[in-house]
Design a protein around this motif. Structure first.
Motif: not given
Length: 563
Positions: A127-139
């Motif tokens: 199971x999974x209860x959360x996802x988050x993401x962020x972007x910069x020059x590294x990817x």
């Protein structure tokens, strides 16, 4: 009369003051919405929506700065997708979400105007209860929580440097309950926040050494948590339950590279305890940290942190105390803020912008074409309310007299910021070659559709068309040696000078060792202003000195030859 004029000026200033625009009800009809997120760049406000439909469970919408829907795309045709988040920059867009046994990420392809899937991350039937993401020059950096099958959740981190996930790391140290992770980026670090066994915790990844630092405990906490980096600090926002009464929202802070957290400060005494109502945050170019949260008393509520005064602002109601909020998103570009939300009792998504003045245009430069016209170029502004039909650039020019005294700047042109779908980044002053002045100076500003004008760009200049004095003219001319233009140069440049009285004038060029390499002038000259061309095609690259001598007046300047 002066008082009347002053009142008019003050009223005009209020009309275009930086402030929250009116609420816009968009045409996005999502009666089954569960959760949403948004991200903004030069192309507009990008909104990703999760709904409870059995099909088409993730949708993407692109709005312009007025709230008009420009693009609608179905991202996920299967039902049951959840926890969507969108991140990117001006040239990249990613949407990440959970679908069944996978964490799915899709990247926008600007060549085909389509969303291409990246390699998914398997949840191993957990199971999974959360996802988050962020972007910069590294990817693209992704965090999510995964049940490990033995009663605990782990906070996982992955990096998409390409289309394949890599650099997997389990962020929490112990086999404890870890959930609802969030992620934020500073210049050299990744900061992950998560709820773990009754505490709010953080862990940093050093992007310089590509190593993870020691896990830090922030505070006792009961649920939602979010980390947000600023120019100097890392903030951790977390919930504390007062049993049977309220959910309090607190914040603690520390230095970006530090480990000592401040004492708690209450942000609001009663907030939405559900993940869909989790606080959203962003950082603007002026160094302010902004938050929006779902307050039980004033509903969708906004505050900002003033880093110069080290204080949080008072609360402001985004939705004018109208009704409860199902889900909302917050994003920023430059100093503008963009908020989207869906009310509990309505089907349509609403939108509101904090409309600040644009940033000053960057990298203004000047060249001279064959017609002796000034060609100005600059980097287009990234604000979506400048990159629109009614966005403008304003061109200002100043002139100098024969003694190099600069006059006031005058507005000489107002041009559109867009030419169809292309951003405008140049302008030609066709009158420049006709100006009989010593120098021409230029600055530009950007103006958004709210009529907010930016500060000036950097200043650039060029030589004007400098006439010689005719017999009988009585302009006052002083001795003066101008900087050559262009400089650096290859292979030719122009040198301008003025002499106050008739006499022998010499203008010579030397290398850095003092060796004479050219004689440009060696003759009697009447008082006046002159220009001479120096061609260095037979000389190597380097620094050269040119020296003017007229009577007792002597002046030297440096110039650079680059080949």
């Amino acid at each position: 009369m002066k008082k009347i004029f002053l009142i008019i000026v003050l009223i005009s200033g209020c009309l275009i003051a930086q402030s929250w625009n009116n609420i816009v009800t968009t045409t996005i009809n999502e009666p089954n919405l569960v959760q949403l997120d948004n991200f903004t760049n030069k192309d507009g406000i990008h909104v990703v929506v999760q709904n409870s439909n059995s099909t088409n469970s993730i949708k993407y919408y692109r709005l312009n700065s007025s709230g008009v829907v420009l693009t609608t795309t179905i991202i996920e045709t299967s039902g049951g997708a959840e926890f969507p988040h969108i991140a990117g920059d001006n040239d990249h867009l990613y949407i990440s979400y959970r679908l069944g046994n996978n964490i799915v990420t899709k990247k926008f392809n600007y060549s085909t105007n389509s969303w291409d899937p990246l390699t998914s991350i398997s949840l191993n039937n957990h199971d999974c209860n959360s996802v988050d993401n962020a972007y910069n020059d590294a990817g693209l950096h992704i965090v999510f929580s995964e049940y490990d099958g033995s009663g605990n959740y782990k906070t996982h981190y992955y990096l998409y440097a390409t289309t394949v996930p890599s650099e997997h790391y389990i962020v929490n140290d112990y086999a404890d309950y870890s959930g609802w992770p969030t992620i934020t980026l500073s210049s050299n670090k990744v900061h992950v926040g998560f709820h773990s066994d009754g505490y709010s915790k953080t862990r940093d990844k050093n992007l310089i050494t590509n190593s993870w630092e020691t896990q830090q405990t922030v505070s006792l906490a009961d649920g939602n948590e979010r980390v947000q980096s600023s120019n100097y600090k890392l903030f951790d926002f977390y919930d504390v339950l007062v049993p049977g009464i309220f959910v309090n929202l607190y914040v603690r802070e520390r230095e970006i590279n530090g480990s000592i957290w401040s004492g708690p400060q209450m942000i609001n005494y009663s907030v939405d305890p559900y993940p869909e109502g989790r606080l959203k945050s962003t950082l603007t170019s002026d160094g302010k940290t902004h938050i929006v949260y779902n307050s039980q008393s004033s509903y969708l509520t906004y505050r900002f942190y003033d880093y110069e005064l080290n204080v949080w602002s008072s609360e402001f109601s985004i939705n004018n105390y109208s009704n409860y909020i199902k889900s909302f998103g917050l994003s920023s570009v430059s100093n503008d803020l963009f908020v989207v939300w869906k009310p509990e009792n309505g089907n349509y998504i609403k939108y509101r912008q904090y409309d600040a003045a644009p940033l000053a245009p960057q990298n203004l430069s000047i060249t001279i074409n064959s017609a002796d016209e000034s060609v100005l170029t600059w980097t287009p502004n990234n604000e979506p309310d400048v990159r629109t039909t009614n966005g403008k650039y304003r061109i200002y020019r100043a002139e100098t007299d024969f003694n190099n005294n600069i006059g006031p700047y005058q507005l000489v042109a107002t041009i559109n910021a867009m030419n169809g779908s292309s951003a405008v980044s140049s302008w030609i002053d066709t009158e420049a070659g006709k100006s009989k002045v010593s120098k021409l100076y230029y600055k530009i500003t950007a103006m958004d559709i709210g009529l907010h004008e930016s500060a000036y760009s950097n200043e650039v200049w060029r030589w004007g068309r400098i006439p010689k004095l005719s017999t009988g003219e009585n302009q006052t001319i002083n001795y003066n040696l101008q900087q050559n233009y262009p400089n650096p140069f290859n292979p030719s440049t122009k040198i301008s000078y003025s002499i106050k009285e008739e006499g022998l004038v010499t203008l010579k060029v030397y290398d850095v060792l003092g060796k004479e390499v050219a004689i440009l002038v060696n003759e009697n000259k009447p008082a006046g202003t002159y220009e001479v061309e120096f061609n260095a095609s037979n000389l190597p690259s380097g620094v050269y000195i040119y020296k003017l001598q007229a009577g007792e007046f002597v002046q030297n300047k440096k110039m650079i030859l680059t080949k």
